[in-house]
Design a protein around this motif. Sequence first.
Motif, mmCIF file in Angstrom:
data_model
loop_
_atom_site.group_PDB
_atom_site.id
_atom_site.type_symbol
_atom_site.label_atom_id
_atom_site.label_comp_id
_atom_site.label_asym_id
_atom_site.label_seq_id
_atom_site.Cartn_x
_atom_site.Cartn_y
_atom_site.Cartn_z
ATOM 1 N N GLN A 98 0.822 -1.205 0.000
ATOM 2 C CA GLN A 98 0.000 0.000 0.000
ATOM 3 C C GLN A 98 0.854 1.251 0.000
ATOM 4 O OE1 GLN A 98 -2.324 -0.905 3.462
ATOM 5 N NE2 GLN A 98 -4.119 -1.400 2.232
ATOM 6 N N GLN A 99 2.020 1.212 0.596
ATOM 7 C CA GLN A 99 2.875 2.383 0.659
ATOM 8 C C GLN A 99 3.436 2.754 -0.705
ATOM 9 O OE1 GLN A 99 5.759 1.649 3.706
ATOM 10 N NE2 GLN A 99 4.326 2.098 5.349
ATOM 11 N N THR A 100 3.463 1.800 -1.624
ATOM 12 C CA THR A 100 3.985 2.114 -2.944
ATOM 13 C C THR A 100 2.952 2.807 -3.822
ATOM 14 O OG1 THR A 100 3.377 -0.071 -3.764
ATOM 15 C CG2 THR A 100 5.618 0.203 -2.894
ATOM 16 N N GLU A 101 1.702 2.817 -3.393
ATOM 17 C CA GLU A 101 0.671 3.504 -4.160
ATOM 18 C C GLU A 101 0.907 5.006 -4.112
ATOM 19 O OE1 GLU A 101 -3.144 2.433 -2.711
ATOM 20 O OE2 GLU A 101 -2.842 0.302 -3.054
ATOM 21 N N GLN A 102 0.445 5.704 -5.149
ATOM 22 C CA GLN A 102 0.623 7.149 -5.226
ATOM 23 C C GLN A 102 -0.226 7.881 -4.203
ATOM 24 O OE1 GLN A 102 2.953 8.394 -6.592
ATOM 25 N NE2 GLN A 102 3.274 7.835 -8.712
ATOM 26 N N THR A 103 -1.421 7.377 -3.918
ATOM 27 C CA THR A 103 -2.319 8.074 -2.995
ATOM 28 C C THR A 103 -2.283 7.389 -1.640
ATOM 29 O OG1 THR A 103 -4.193 6.727 -3.682
ATOM 30 C CG2 THR A 103 -3.861 8.804 -4.852
ATOM 31 N N LYS A 104 -2.376 8.205 -0.612
ATOM 32 C CA LYS A 104 -2.425 7.690 0.751
ATOM 33 C C LYS A 104 -3.767 8.085 1.346
ATOM 34 C CE LYS A 104 2.483 7.899 1.797
ATOM 35 N NZ LYS A 104 3.490 8.446 2.677
ATOM 36 N N SER A 105 -4.362 7.186 2.103
ATOM 37 C CA SER A 105 -5.623 7.534 2.746
ATOM 38 C C SER A 105 -5.320 8.238 4.064
ATOM 39 C CB SER A 105 -6.463 6.279 2.987
ATOM 40 O OG SER A 105 -5.796 5.415 3.864
ATOM 41 N N GLU A 106 -6.135 9.225 4.371
ATOM 42 C CA GLU A 106 -5.947 9.973 5.608
ATOM 43 C C GLU A 106 -6.449 9.164 6.787
ATOM 44 O OE1 GLU A 106 -7.050 14.005 6.118
ATOM 45 O OE2 GLU A 106 -6.717 14.483 4.016
ATOM 46 N N PRO A 107 -5.852 9.370 7.964
ATOM 47 C CA PRO A 107 -6.392 8.741 9.166
ATOM 48 C C PRO A 107 -7.791 9.301 9.409
ATOM 49 C CG PRO A 107 -4.258 9.757 9.606
ATOM 50 C CD PRO A 107 -4.670 10.155 8.223
ATOM 51 N N ASP A 108 -8.645 8.533 10.010
ATOM 52 C CA ASP A 108 -9.985 9.006 10.320
ATOM 53 C C ASP A 108 -9.901 9.916 11.542
ATOM 54 O OD1 ASP A 108 -12.572 9.367 11.318
ATOM 55 O OD2 ASP A 108 -13.241 7.499 10.405
ATOM 56 N N ASN A 109 -10.072 11.201 11.323
ATOM 57 C CA ASN A 109 -9.942 12.180 12.399
ATOM 58 C C ASN A 109 -10.948 11.948 13.519
ATOM 59 O OD1 ASN A 109 -7.803 13.348 11.094
ATOM 60 N ND2 ASN A 109 -8.976 15.038 10.258
ATOM 61 N N ASN A 110 -12.129 11.435 13.193
ATOM 62 C CA ASN A 110 -13.121 11.153 14.240
ATOM 63 C C ASN A 110 -12.643 10.044 15.165
ATOM 64 O OD1 ASN A 110 -14.990 13.121 13.416
ATOM 65 N ND2 ASN A 110 -15.816 11.743 11.867
ATOM 66 N N ASP A 111 -12.013 9.011 14.598
ATOM 67 C CA ASP A 111 -11.474 7.929 15.424
ATOM 68 C C ASP A 111 -10.348 8.441 16.316
ATOM 69 O OD1 ASP A 111 -13.246 6.115 14.333
ATOM 70 O OD2 ASP A 111 -11.792 5.287 12.917
ATOM 71 N N LEU A 112 -9.480 9.285 15.749
ATOM 72 C CA LEU A 112 -8.376 9.832 16.535
ATOM 73 C C LEU A 112 -8.909 10.730 17.653
ATOM 74 C CD1 LEU A 112 -5.860 10.654 13.655
ATOM 75 C CD2 LEU A 112 -5.879 8.645 15.143
ATOM 76 N N LEU A 113 -9.924 11.533 17.354
ATOM 77 C CA LEU A 113 -10.537 12.380 18.378
ATOM 78 C C LEU A 113 -11.118 11.523 19.495
ATOM 79 C CD1 LEU A 113 -11.405 15.188 19.395
ATOM 80 C CD2 LEU A 113 -13.475 14.933 18.001
ATOM 81 N N GLU A 114 -11.722 10.419 19.143
ATOM 82 C CA GLU A 114 -12.317 9.519 20.139
ATOM 83 C C GLU A 114 -11.253 9.003 21.113
ATOM 84 O OE1 GLU A 114 -15.069 7.515 22.301
ATOM 85 O OE2 GLU A 114 -15.506 8.922 20.690
ATOM 86 N N THR A 115 -10.036 8.758 20.627
ATOM 87 C CA THR A 115 -8.977 8.236 21.493
ATOM 88 C C THR A 115 -8.524 9.259 22.537
ATOM 89 O OG1 THR A 115 -7.158 8.906 20.059
ATOM 90 C CG2 THR A 115 -8.119 6.734 19.653
ATOM 91 N N LEU A 116 -8.761 10.548 22.271
ATOM 92 C CA LEU A 116 -8.347 11.597 23.212
ATOM 93 C C LEU A 116 -9.358 11.817 24.345
ATOM 94 C CD1 LEU A 116 -7.074 14.304 20.689
ATOM 95 C CD2 LEU A 116 -5.678 12.825 22.142
ATOM 96 N N GLN A 117 -10.555 11.303 24.200
ATOM 97 C CA GLN A 117 -11.615 11.578 25.157
ATOM 98 C C GLN A 117 -11.265 11.057 26.556
ATOM 99 O OE1 GLN A 117 -14.508 13.408 24.018
ATOM 100 N NE2 GLN A 117 -13.007 13.593 22.378
ATOM 101 N N GLY A 118 -11.598 11.839 27.571
ATOM 102 C CA GLY A 118 -11.389 11.421 28.955
ATOM 103 C C GLY A 118 -10.609 12.446 29.752
ATOM 104 N N LYS A 119 -10.248 12.057 30.959
ATOM 105 C CA LYS A 119 -9.470 12.930 31.837
ATOM 106 C C LYS A 119 -8.074 12.338 31.965
ATOM 107 C CE LYS A 119 -9.766 15.899 35.748
ATOM 108 N NZ LYS A 119 -10.640 16.543 36.692
ATOM 109 N N TRP A 120 -7.062 13.202 31.784
ATOM 110 C CA TRP A 120 -5.660 12.789 31.748
ATOM 111 C C TRP A 120 -4.871 13.571 32.789
ATOM 112 C CZ3 TRP A 120 -4.509 8.961 28.274
ATOM 113 C CH2 TRP A 120 -5.415 8.743 27.238
ATOM 114 N N GLN A 121 -4.103 12.872 33.615
ATOM 115 C CA GLN A 121 -3.277 13.505 34.644
ATOM 116 C C GLN A 121 -1.824 13.531 34.185
ATOM 117 O OE1 GLN A 121 -2.813 11.368 38.373
ATOM 118 N NE2 GLN A 121 -2.980 13.313 39.472
#
Length: 140
Positions: free
Chosen positions: A26-49
């Motif tokens: 897949q890395q040799t392909e000309q186009t790269k798919s973007e990470p799903d920003n909604n999934d990444l945002l979901e990983t940040l949810q919560g309280k962090w100390q």
Amino acid sequence: MWVLAVLATFQIWACKNQNQAQNTAQQTEQTKSEPDNNDLLETLQGKWQNTADPAYSLEIVDTKMRHFNGGKLAGETDIEVDGFCSNVSCQGAAAEDGWCFLEKGQFDIQCHLVAKCTPDTLRFSDVGTESGMQSFKKIR
């Protein structure tokens, strides 16, 4: 039980940059798919100390980030995920090293490069500053 295992696996996968997860073909392909920003945002949810300063914590709910110092609200900003670190505020960040999120204050935008994100650990650095890596553990 298997549903929890699948969800945990998905959350760990979402923390990784999609570019790192692609196979060689897949890395040799000309186009790269973007990470799903909604999934990444979901990983940040919560309280962090903060691990270096336990009096400092972050709470991320939806697209709001709240900063707490000594249990008192010190500020609130909007956040937006930039999976490829392509925003002009992220200039100098390498998406190969992780993914970015933008913290939008009243007068400025700070780009954060996420180096590690697991269900219990969050590590990021502020792009364009000398502040170094910030490490947090999830407290809820």
